[in-house]
Write a protein that holds these residues in place. Sequence first.
Motif, short mmCIF file in Angstrom:
data_model
loop_
_atom_site.label_atom_id
_atom_site.label_comp_id
_atom_site.label_asym_id
_atom_site.label_seq_id
_atom_site.Cartn_x
_atom_site.Cartn_y
_atom_site.Cartn_z
N THR A 1 19.89 4.77 1.55
CA THR A 1 20.34 6.14 1.32
C THR A 1 20.17 6.62 -0.12
O THR A 1 19.93 7.79 -0.36
N GLY A 2 20.29 5.72 -1.09
CA GLY A 2 20.15 6.11 -2.48
C GLY A 2 18.72 6.31 -2.92
O GLY A 2 18.46 6.66 -4.07
N CYS A 3 17.79 6.11 -2.00
CA CYS A 3 16.36 6.16 -2.36
C CYS A 3 15.66 7.37 -1.75
O CYS A 3 14.43 7.43 -1.77
N ARG A 4 16.43 8.31 -1.22
CA ARG A 4 15.85 9.53 -0.67
C ARG A 4 16.92 10.61 -0.64
O ARG A 4 18.11 10.32 -0.81
N GLY B 1 0.82 -1.20 0.00
CA GLY B 1 0.00 0.00 0.00
C GLY B 1 0.85 1.25 0.00
O GLY B 1 0.55 2.23 -0.68
N GLN B 2 1.95 1.23 0.77
CA GLN B 2 2.85 2.38 0.78
C GLN B 2 3.46 2.63 -0.59
O GLN B 2 3.57 3.77 -1.02
N VAL B 3 3.84 1.58 -1.26
CA VAL B 3 4.39 1.72 -2.61
C VAL B 3 3.38 2.40 -3.52
O VAL B 3 3.70 3.32 -4.29
N SER B 4 2.14 1.97 -3.42
CA SER B 4 1.07 2.54 -4.24
C SER B 4 0.90 4.03 -3.96
O SER B 4 0.71 4.84 -4.88
N TYR B 5 0.99 4.41 -2.69
CA TYR B 5 0.82 5.82 -2.33
C TYR B 5 2.01 6.67 -2.79
O TYR B 5 1.84 7.84 -3.15
N VAL B 6 3.21 6.11 -2.77
CA VAL B 6 4.36 6.84 -3.32
C VAL B 6 4.10 7.13 -4.80
O VAL B 6 4.31 8.25 -5.28
N ASN B 7 3.63 6.12 -5.52
CA ASN B 7 3.34 6.30 -6.94
C ASN B 7 2.24 7.35 -7.15
O ASN B 7 2.31 8.16 -8.09
N PRO C 1 12.84 -1.21 4.84
CA PRO C 1 14.00 -0.44 4.39
C PRO C 1 14.24 -0.44 2.89
O PRO C 1 14.84 0.49 2.36
N GLY C 2 13.77 -1.47 2.19
CA GLY C 2 14.07 -1.54 0.77
C GLY C 2 12.88 -1.58 -0.17
O GLY C 2 13.02 -1.30 -1.37
N ALA C 3 11.70 -1.90 0.36
CA ALA C 3 10.55 -2.15 -0.50
C ALA C 3 10.09 -0.93 -1.30
O ALA C 3 9.52 -1.07 -2.38
N LEU C 4 10.36 0.27 -0.78
CA LEU C 4 9.89 1.48 -1.45
C LEU C 4 10.91 2.06 -2.44
O LEU C 4 10.62 3.03 -3.13
N CYS C 5 12.09 1.48 -2.48
CA CYS C 5 13.19 2.09 -3.23
C CYS C 5 12.87 2.37 -4.69
O CYS C 5 13.14 3.47 -5.19
N THR C 6 12.33 1.42 -5.39
CA THR C 6 12.06 1.61 -6.81
C THR C 6 11.10 2.78 -7.01
O THR C 6 11.32 3.64 -7.87
N ALA C 7 10.04 2.81 -6.23
CA ALA C 7 9.04 3.87 -6.35
C ALA C 7 9.63 5.23 -5.96
O ALA C 7 9.35 6.25 -6.61
N LEU C 8 10.43 5.25 -4.90
CA LEU C 8 11.02 6.52 -4.46
C LEU C 8 12.04 7.05 -5.47
O LEU C 8 12.12 8.26 -5.71
#
Length: 360
Positions: A152-155, A103-109, A126-133
């Motif tokens: 760190t590379g995702c924000r 759900g968090q990934v969806s909201y980032v998108n 820690p890693g699941a949102l990286c692609t979307a972020l």
Amino acid sequence: MRKQSLRRTCVALATVTALSLAATACGGTTKNDVQKEGSGAGAVAGKADPNAATKKGLTVGFLPKQVNNPYFTSADKGGEKALTELGSTYKEVGPSSATDTAGQVSYVNTLTQQQVNAMAVSAQDPGALCTALKQAMRNGVKVVTYDSDTKTGCRNAFVSQASAEDLGRTEVQLLARQIGYKGEIAILSAAQTATNQNTWIGYMKDELKDPKYKDVKLVKIAYGNDDPQQSFQQTQGLLQEHPHLKGIISPTTVGIKAAAQYLSGSKYKGKVELTGLATPNDMRKYVKNGTVDAFELWDPARLGDLAARTAVALSSGQITGKEGETFKAGSTTYTIGRDGVISLGKPTVFDAENIDRFDF
């Protein structure tokens, strides 16, 4: 390219300080929790201009681990108030469950598609949102994590509620004093994947290696998943499984409240010590009735405030997230540390002597 007109949506803001103890875990990361991915491509982009004007009319989306959670409600309203003062717009989206990573990934998108200028995210994993972020950053969105970090590379920057080491060690120190440095103890955590919880627990274990804790034994780590009922049941289970338990550390606002509720109505009240991370308003009655001696926390409203001001500073080009950069947030000047970490400050210990001086 994003259209400027879509950056100027206005939403009303309100301040909050009260938190009921149905709050979710202070589950996130802290200053020492940062995990790297690749070269940290998202951490720094361009050159900072500390004298740049603060932009107005920005839209900043807040994505907590869980909406309608008292802890995050307080934090996000702190962000909302700050954005109002800065002439920008606050927007909140998020899942209703503290374990809904998809759900968090969806909201980032969603926030990326809505072309917000920046987003403040408390990551469930820690890693699941990286692609979307990373996609958000490629689209020009500034990404700030708060409470719970990603890689760190995702924000662009992480606003840490306190030093992870300070939090982990001081909770052990508080409980050890309460049980006279002797006896069995347990930890009631949030989710098994919560970045901050696991980091704090790591420091707790390290602290327990000190010879002064030679008579203190950690017998179990239980997980209540930031759910009040599960945390209540886990507390009950701990005491049934370990009848000689002397103390419990719960580094989550949901867990410690549920544990206090169980202990206060049981034969273990006054016999089993409880500490951890909680809000003064949630723990006040348990401190006053003798269930809890002392606990600690930061002010979540200040955390949300700093996350919002960091997002605006990034969007204004005053900072990029590089170590050593400084910026002013309210009346305080902050220096960005290693890996783009900005620390709110040391936690506060609350007990019977000072708890009535606080209202959040």
